[in-house]
Design a protein around this motif. Structure first.
Motif, PDB file in Angstrom:
ATOM      1  N   ARG A  84       0.638  -1.254   0.010  1.00  0.00           N
ATOM      2  CA  ARG A  84       0.062   0.052   0.131  1.00  0.00           C
ATOM      3  C   ARG A  84       0.870   1.296  -0.085  1.00  0.00           C
ATOM      4  O   ARG A  84       1.922   1.467   0.627  1.00  0.00           O
ATOM      5  CB  ARG A  84      -0.958  -0.002   1.207  1.00  0.00           C
ATOM      6  CG  ARG A  84      -1.916   1.248   1.118  1.00  0.00           C
ATOM      7  CD  ARG A  84      -3.003   0.892   2.050  1.00  0.00           C
ATOM      8  NE  ARG A  84      -3.763   2.261   2.617  1.00  0.00           N
ATOM      9  CZ  ARG A  84      -5.028   2.142   2.743  1.00  0.00           C
ATOM     10  NH1 ARG A  84      -5.614   1.029   2.804  1.00  0.00           N
ATOM     11  NH2 ARG A  84      -5.592   3.305   2.891  1.00  0.00           N
ATOM     12  N   ILE A  85       0.586   1.887  -0.879  1.00  0.00           N
ATOM     13  CA  ILE A  85       1.171   3.426  -0.880  1.00  0.00           C
ATOM     14  C   ILE A  85       0.044   4.578  -0.449  1.00  0.00           C
ATOM     15  O   ILE A  85      -0.691   4.658  -1.100  1.00  0.00           O
ATOM     16  CB  ILE A  85       1.558   3.799  -2.376  1.00  0.00           C
ATOM     17  CG1 ILE A  85       2.550   2.517  -2.758  1.00  0.00           C
ATOM     18  CG2 ILE A  85       2.289   5.031  -2.454  1.00  0.00           C
ATOM     19  CD1 ILE A  85       2.891   2.604  -4.454  1.00  0.00           C
ATOM     20  N   ASP A  86       0.411   5.219   0.716  1.00  0.00           N
ATOM     21  CA  ASP A  86      -0.275   6.318   1.126  1.00  0.00           C
ATOM     22  C   ASP A  86       0.344   7.623   0.991  1.00  0.00           C
ATOM     23  O   ASP A  86       1.466   7.806   1.692  1.00  0.00           O
ATOM     24  CB  ASP A  86      -0.638   6.085   2.571  1.00  0.00           C
ATOM     25  CG  ASP A  86      -1.764   4.960   2.940  1.00  0.00           C
ATOM     26  OD1 ASP A  86      -2.846   5.371   2.526  1.00  0.00           O
ATOM     27  OD2 ASP A  86      -1.368   4.254   3.357  1.00  0.00           O
ATOM     28  N   LEU A  87      -0.217   8.491  -0.037  1.00  0.00           N
ATOM     29  CA  LEU A  87       0.523   9.722  -0.350  1.00  0.00           C
ATOM     30  C   LEU A  87       0.236  10.658   0.741  1.00  0.00           C
ATOM     31  O   LEU A  87       0.827  11.796   0.623  1.00  0.00           O
ATOM     32  CB  LEU A  87       0.003  10.238  -1.815  1.00  0.00           C
ATOM     33  CG  LEU A  87      -0.106   9.395  -2.872  1.00  0.00           C
ATOM     34  CD1 LEU A  87      -0.440   9.858  -4.038  1.00  0.00           C
ATOM     35  CD2 LEU A  87       1.520   9.065  -3.064  1.00  0.00           C
ATOM     36  N   SER A  88      -0.517  10.632   1.821  1.00  0.00           N
ATOM     37  CA  SER A  88      -0.404  11.363   2.828  1.00  0.00           C
ATOM     38  C   SER A  88       0.563  11.356   3.774  1.00  0.00           C
ATOM     39  O   SER A  88       0.882  12.138   4.582  1.00  0.00           O
ATOM     40  CB  SER A  88      -1.836  10.951   3.772  1.00  0.00           C
ATOM     41  OG  SER A  88      -1.498   9.746   4.397  1.00  0.00           O
ATOM     42  N   GLN A  89       1.537  10.487   3.632  1.00  0.00           N
ATOM     43  CA  GLN A  89       2.730  10.092   4.575  1.00  0.00           C
ATOM     44  C   GLN A  89       3.600  11.470   4.563  1.00  0.00           C
ATOM     45  O   GLN A  89       3.745  12.087   3.445  1.00  0.00           O
ATOM     46  CB  GLN A  89       3.494   9.071   4.254  1.00  0.00           C
ATOM     47  CG  GLN A  89       2.692   7.769   4.566  1.00  0.00           C
ATOM     48  CD  GLN A  89       3.606   6.299   4.163  1.00  0.00           C
ATOM     49  OE1 GLN A  89       4.394   6.397   3.258  1.00  0.00           O
ATOM     50  NE2 GLN A  89       2.986   5.240   4.529  1.00  0.00           N
ATOM     51  N   SER A  90       3.996  11.967   5.419  1.00  0.00           N
ATOM     52  CA  SER A  90       4.495  13.579   5.317  1.00  0.00           C
ATOM     53  C   SER A  90       5.648  13.488   4.613  1.00  0.00           C
ATOM     54  O   SER A  90       6.552  12.531   4.690  1.00  0.00           O
ATOM     55  CB  SER A  90       4.938  13.508   6.931  1.00  0.00           C
ATOM     56  OG  SER A  90       5.584  14.999   7.289  1.00  0.00           O
ATOM     57  N   GLY A  91       5.761  14.194   3.492  1.00  0.00           N
ATOM     58  CA  GLY A  91       6.829  14.539   2.678  1.00  0.00           C
ATOM     59  C   GLY A  91       7.032  13.130   1.680  1.00  0.00           C
ATOM     60  O   GLY A  91       8.164  12.797   1.684  1.00  0.00           O
ATOM     61  N   SER A 151      14.512   9.944  -5.290  1.00  0.00           N
ATOM     62  CA  SER A 151      15.252   9.287  -4.222  1.00  0.00           C
ATOM     63  C   SER A 151      15.436   7.907  -4.654  1.00  0.00           C
ATOM     64  O   SER A 151      14.275   7.500  -5.359  1.00  0.00           O
ATOM     65  CB  SER A 151      14.863   9.562  -2.779  1.00  0.00           C
ATOM     66  OG  SER A 151      13.463   8.945  -2.799  1.00  0.00           O
ATOM     67  N   ALA A 152      16.096   7.014  -4.143  1.00  0.00           N
ATOM     68  CA  ALA A 152      16.198   5.510  -4.141  1.00  0.00           C
ATOM     69  C   ALA A 152      14.629   4.998  -3.966  1.00  0.00           C
ATOM     70  O   ALA A 152      14.002   4.166  -4.398  1.00  0.00           O
ATOM     71  CB  ALA A 152      17.152   4.809  -3.765  1.00  0.00           C
ATOM     72  N   GLU A 153      14.195   5.661  -2.609  1.00  0.00           N
ATOM     73  CA  GLU A 153      12.874   5.020  -2.258  1.00  0.00           C
ATOM     74  C   GLU A 153      11.530   5.703  -3.004  1.00  0.00           C
ATOM     75  O   GLU A 153      10.949   4.604  -3.423  1.00  0.00           O
ATOM     76  CB  GLU A 153      12.534   6.127  -0.697  1.00  0.00           C
ATOM     77  CG  GLU A 153      11.261   5.787  -0.223  1.00  0.00           C
ATOM     78  CD  GLU A 153      10.872   6.446   0.995  1.00  0.00           C
ATOM     79  OE1 GLU A 153       9.948   6.335   1.547  1.00  0.00           O
ATOM     80  OE2 GLU A 153      11.736   7.449   1.093  1.00  0.00           O
ATOM     81  N   ALA A 154      11.982   6.692  -3.572  1.00  0.00           N
ATOM     82  CA  ALA A 154      10.796   7.119  -4.505  1.00  0.00           C
ATOM     83  C   ALA A 154      10.872   6.256  -6.094  1.00  0.00           C
ATOM     84  O   ALA A 154       9.845   5.771  -6.295  1.00  0.00           O
ATOM     85  CB  ALA A 154      10.742   8.374  -4.975  1.00  0.00           C
ATOM     86  N   GLU A 155      11.835   5.869  -6.381  1.00  0.00           N
ATOM     87  CA  GLU A 155      12.286   4.979  -7.497  1.00  0.00           C
ATOM     88  C   GLU A 155      11.559   3.601  -7.258  1.00  0.00           C
ATOM     89  O   GLU A 155      10.929   2.963  -8.035  1.00  0.00           O
ATOM     90  CB  GLU A 155      13.688   5.023  -7.977  1.00  0.00           C
ATOM     91  CG  GLU A 155      13.796   4.448  -9.185  1.00  0.00           C
ATOM     92  CD  GLU A 155      13.118   5.270 -10.395  1.00  0.00           C
ATOM     93  OE1 GLU A 155      12.518   4.413 -11.240  1.00  0.00           O
ATOM     94  OE2 GLU A 155      13.242   6.316 -10.384  1.00  0.00           O
ATOM     95  N   ASP A 156      11.796   3.130  -6.080  1.00  0.00           N
ATOM     96  CA  ASP A 156      11.185   1.711  -5.517  1.00  0.00           C
ATOM     97  C   ASP A 156       9.809   1.610  -5.599  1.00  0.00           C
ATOM     98  O   ASP A 156       9.224   0.750  -6.129  1.00  0.00           O
ATOM     99  CB  ASP A 156      11.896   1.166  -4.312  1.00  0.00           C
ATOM    100  CG  ASP A 156      13.515   0.960  -4.172  1.00  0.00           C
ATOM    101  OD1 ASP A 156      13.654   0.873  -5.369  1.00  0.00           O
ATOM    102  OD2 ASP A 156      14.191   0.896  -3.096  1.00  0.00           O
ATOM    103  N   THR A 157       9.321   2.748  -5.158  1.00  0.00           N
ATOM    104  CA  THR A 157       7.737   2.930  -5.085  1.00  0.00           C
ATOM    105  C   THR A 157       7.307   2.866  -6.290  1.00  0.00           C
ATOM    106  O   THR A 157       6.277   2.451  -6.543  1.00  0.00           O
ATOM    107  CB  THR A 157       7.353   4.300  -4.206  1.00  0.00           C
ATOM    108  OG1 THR A 157       7.895   4.115  -3.003  1.00  0.00           O
ATOM    109  CG2 THR A 157       5.816   4.347  -4.112  1.00  0.00           C
ATOM    110  N   LEU A 158       7.918   3.733  -7.424  1.00  0.00           N
ATOM    111  CA  LEU A 158       7.374   3.714  -8.750  1.00  0.00           C
ATOM    112  C   LEU A 158       7.620   2.314  -9.483  1.00  0.00           C
ATOM    113  O   LEU A 158       6.689   1.991 -10.244  1.00  0.00           O
ATOM    114  CB  LEU A 158       8.097   4.667  -9.478  1.00  0.00           C
ATOM    115  CG  LEU A 158       7.897   6.099  -9.206  1.00  0.00           C
ATOM    116  CD1 LEU A 158       8.879   6.964 -10.210  1.00  0.00           C
ATOM    117  CD2 LEU A 158       6.703   6.470  -9.624  1.00  0.00           C
ATOM    118  N   ARG A 159       8.661   1.739  -9.109  1.00  0.00           N
ATOM    119  CA  ARG A 159       8.753   0.378  -9.694  1.00  0.00           C
ATOM    120  C   ARG A 159       7.878  -0.582  -9.145  1.00  0.00           C
ATOM    121  O   ARG A 159       7.297  -1.532  -9.947  1.00  0.00           O
ATOM    122  CB  ARG A 159      10.055  -0.295  -9.395  1.00  0.00           C
ATOM    123  CG  ARG A 159      11.106   0.230 -10.340  1.00  0.00           C
ATOM    124  CD  ARG A 159      12.329  -0.744 -10.369  1.00  0.00           C
ATOM    125  NE  ARG A 159      13.152  -0.208  -9.313  1.00  0.00           N
ATOM    126  CZ  ARG A 159      13.966   0.730  -9.011  1.00  0.00           C
ATOM    127  NH1 ARG A 159      14.372   1.427 -10.207  1.00  0.00           N
ATOM    128  NH2 ARG A 159      15.030   0.700  -7.836  1.00  0.00           N
TER     129      ARG A 159
END
Length: 195
Positions: free
Chosen positions: A44-51, A64-72
């Motif tokens: 689950r991806i919650d876009l409400s998570q701070s920043g 960031s690597a975290e953002a790239e992982d989420t997109l993948r």
């Protein structure tokens, strides 16, 4: 040589900017109903998570690597459950921004269940006028039933009978479509394994 079956992956995207929202409750109910029909790993991806890291850049370069992982994670889902509140007759800006970053070919042939919440039944057409065209651009297969809920449909985080029926119908359709897409892929997977 027989191709090994891979466990399915469901990714739920909550486009609400608020941590506790009707959209979040609605997605919880949809996910639970799907879990009765599909044995899958759920992220689950919650876009409400701070920043949230996905919202930090205007393009994929420099994320960031975290953002790239989420997109993948989104791009490799077998079933995407995409939910958003309605703002000014459309999806949230955060929700749109995420899909501006997704590779245009990554969702082709993937199954997407559409969900939205709004203050009035008049917003109910968001599924047909906003969400379905968005995922049509990606050549995704959208579930026929869009799950839309107003405040009256979800009281104390519990769905009304009518909403519960829509959730059940959408979950059934998602399971059938996912099964159909998997069966369509099976011959090509078997050929690749025997090559």
């Amino acid at each position: 040589m027989k191709a090994l079956a891979r466990r399915k992956k469901i990714v739920v995207i909550n486009g609400s900017p608020r941590a506790y929202s009707r959209t979040g409750h609605l997605l919880d109910k949809i996910t639970a109903e799907i879990a009765l029909r599909i044995d899958a790993e759920v992220d689950r991806i919650d876009l409400s998570q701070s920043g949230h890291s996905l919202l930090a850049g205007l393009s994929r370069e420099g994320l960031s690597a975290e953002a790239e992982d989420t997109l993948r994670l989104i791009e490799t889902a077998d079933l995407l459950v995409a939910g958003t509140p309605v703002y000014r007759a459309s999806y949230s800006g955060a929700f749109k921004h995420v899909f501006d970053l997704v590779d245009r070919d990554a969702l082709a042939g993937k199954v997407v269940l559409l969900a939205a919440t709004g203050g009035t039944p008049l917003h109910g057409l968001i599924g047909e006028h906003q969400l379905r065209p968005l995922f049509g651009f990606f050549r995704a297969i959208t579930v026929p039933t869009v799950v839309f809920a107003t405040e009256d449909d979800i009281k104390q985080a519990e769905p009304s009978d009518a909403l519960a029926q829509r959730i059940t119908r959408a979950a059934q359709e998602a399971a059938l479509l996912l099964s159909a897409t998997v069966n369509a892929e099976a011959p090509s997977l078997a050929l690749a394994a025997n090559a």
